[in-house]
Design an enzyme around this catalytic site. Sequence first.
Site, PDB file in Angstrom:
ATOM      1  N   LYS A 246       0.953  -1.134  -0.003  1.00 22.59           N
ATOM      2  CA  LYS A 246      -0.104  -0.216   0.095  1.00 22.59           C
ATOM      3  C   LYS A 246       0.884   1.276   0.137  1.00 22.59           C
ATOM      4  O   LYS A 246       0.567   2.234  -0.871  1.00 22.59           O
ATOM      5  CB  LYS A 246      -0.888   0.038   1.252  1.00 22.59           C
TER       6      LYS A 246
ATOM      7  N   SER B  66      -0.812   0.536   6.205  1.00 19.79           N
ATOM      8  CA  SER B  66      -1.069  -0.173   7.187  1.00 19.79           C
ATOM      9  C   SER B  66      -2.128  -1.425   6.703  1.00 19.79           C
ATOM     10  O   SER B  66      -3.011  -1.136   6.104  1.00 19.79           O
ATOM     11  CB  SER B  66      -1.719   0.475   8.576  1.00 19.79           C
ATOM     12  N   ASP B  67      -1.905  -2.643   7.332  1.00 16.36           N
ATOM     13  CA  ASP B  67      -2.981  -3.551   7.379  1.00 16.36           C
ATOM     14  C   ASP B  67      -2.986  -4.301   8.473  1.00 16.36           C
ATOM     15  O   ASP B  67      -2.308  -4.592   9.271  1.00 16.36           O
ATOM     16  CB  ASP B  67      -2.403  -4.580   6.235  1.00 16.36           C
ATOM     17  N   GLN B  68      -4.318  -4.895   8.748  1.00 13.61           N
ATOM     18  CA  GLN B  68      -4.638  -5.639   9.937  1.00 13.61           C
ATOM     19  C   GLN B  68      -5.262  -7.078   9.455  1.00 13.61           C
ATOM     20  O   GLN B  68      -6.284  -7.255   8.673  1.00 13.61           O
ATOM     21  CB  GLN B  68      -5.613  -5.098  10.785  1.00 13.61           C
TER      22      GLN B  68
ATOM     23  N   ALA C 220       0.100  -4.639  11.061  1.00 10.45           N
ATOM     24  CA  ALA C 220       1.188  -4.356  10.164  1.00 10.45           C
ATOM     25  C   ALA C 220       1.092  -2.887   9.927  1.00 10.45           C
ATOM     26  O   ALA C 220       0.417  -2.200   9.254  1.00 10.45           O
ATOM     27  CB  ALA C 220       1.682  -5.291   9.128  1.00 10.45           C
TER      28      ALA C 220
END
Length: 210
Positions: A59, A82-84, A119
């Site tokens: 991203k 960011s990623d979850q 993350a």
Amino acid sequence: MFDPSASPHHLILASSSPYRRALLERLRLPFDVCVPDLDETPMAGETPAATALRLAQAKARAVAAREAGAGPDPRPVLVIGSDQVATFDGLQIGKPGTHEKALEQLRAMRNRVVEFHSALCLFDGARDIAQTEDVVTRVRFRDLPDAELDAYLRAETPYDVAGSAKSEGLGIALLESIDSNDPTALVGLPLIALTRMLREAGYPLFAGAQ
């Protein structure tokens, strides 16, 4: 008043999430938002941590590439990605999307511990340097009856969050405990890690604080 143009970097949040935007606003830093266009499907055999880290970096890099030379701003770009990913029993838990799928998720997680991998990537476009970190939060859900789970979902409609529970809102009542070294990670943007990364990148964190 703080002049955003006086900052040594142009800060961009690579996300469509209103929750991440609200978290970043807590730092009182000038930033823009740019939504990345990515396929977020996990790869075959990929661990939850690997998925979250890969997507967070993808991203940030995608937005940095899009913004490079896109305007008259001569400042180097710093992009936050960011990623979850939520997981239990070795399975990744996605965003439910519907009431029925959300209720199914909450039923399955009753009296269970769920791991949330939040993350983060801060990408320095000028130096092609990506700082990354996976902040893990372990959440134990309460053993609640279907009627309470259904009532919660109708009250908060958390169909756009992994795990179907907004810990920053009424969803906190679904939880028995939260174990994490960063209370903002569960919401979706680990601010403790982010401020450390911004310092490493030379960003003046308190220049605009009022």
